[in-house]
Design a protein around this motif. Structure first.
Motif, short mmCIF file in Angstrom:
data_model
loop_
_atom_site.label_atom_id
_atom_site.label_comp_id
_atom_site.label_asym_id
_atom_site.label_seq_id
_atom_site.Cartn_x
_atom_site.Cartn_y
_atom_site.Cartn_z
N LEU A 158 137.89 105.75 14.55
CA LEU A 158 138.04 106.33 15.88
C LEU A 158 138.08 105.25 16.96
O LEU A 158 138.79 105.38 17.95
N VAL A 159 137.29 104.20 16.75
CA VAL A 159 137.15 103.18 17.79
C VAL A 159 138.33 102.22 17.78
O VAL A 159 138.89 101.88 18.82
N ARG A 160 138.77 101.78 16.62
CA ARG A 160 139.75 100.71 16.52
C ARG A 160 141.20 101.18 16.39
O ARG A 160 142.10 100.38 16.58
N VAL A 161 141.42 102.45 16.05
CA VAL A 161 142.78 102.95 15.87
C VAL A 161 143.14 103.82 17.07
O VAL A 161 142.56 104.90 17.28
N HIS A 162 144.10 103.35 17.87
CA HIS A 162 144.55 104.09 19.04
C HIS A 162 145.25 105.37 18.61
O HIS A 162 145.78 105.47 17.50
N TYR A 203 148.91 104.90 17.52
CA TYR A 203 149.01 104.28 16.20
C TYR A 203 148.63 105.27 15.11
O TYR A 203 149.23 105.31 14.04
N PHE A 204 147.61 106.09 15.39
CA PHE A 204 147.22 107.11 14.43
C PHE A 204 148.36 108.11 14.23
O PHE A 204 148.61 108.56 13.11
N MET A 243 152.47 110.31 10.76
CA MET A 243 153.86 110.63 10.46
C MET A 243 154.31 109.96 9.17
O MET A 243 154.96 110.57 8.32
N ALA A 244 153.93 108.69 9.00
CA ALA A 244 154.29 107.98 7.77
C ALA A 244 153.64 108.62 6.55
O ALA A 244 154.28 108.78 5.51
#
Length: 119
Positions: A36-40, A43-44, A49-50
């Motif tokens: 939660l803290v490091r992944v914007h 980007y999530f 999607m990938a």
């Protein structure tokens, strides 16, 4: 379908985690999970999607292909095809012993005021 459900499940897990942990005030240690803290969020979204596309591709690769006789007029490129198409699931009539009420039947115990076709 499975890829979309996997994406929905992972997104719901992320949303539940976001709402269950409170953002710390300035100067306080951040005890939230690092995902939660490091992944914007953006980007999530790209990772989600990938992941969804990967699951869709794997499921598509693992299942047998639909025979060509069922594909006429099913895709954009074959929409004007005049070849006969065989349905995947043939239409089967309802069993003869099932007794369905007629379409114009009144509800039981009614006086006929709300019937579509009152006699």
């Amino acid at each position: 379908m499975v890829g979309l459900l996997v994406g929905l499940l992972v997104g719901l897990i992320r949303m539940i985690l976001e709402f269950s942990y409170e953002v710390p005030a300035c100067g306080q240690p951040d005890l939230r999970p690092s995902a939660l803290v490091r992944v914007h969020d953006l980007y999530f979204a790209m990772l989600l999607m990938a992941l969804s596309c990967l699951v869709m591709a794997l499921v598509s690769w693992a299942t047998p292909a639909i025979p060509a006789q069922h594909l006429h007029r099913l895709t954009w490129w074959s929409r004007h095809s005049t070849s006969p198409r065989v349905d995947l699931t043939p239409d089967t009539p309802p069993p003869a012993d099932s007794e369905a009420p007629p379409a114009h039947a009144c509800p039981p115990g009614g006086d006929g005021r709300f019937c579509v076709c009152a006699a």
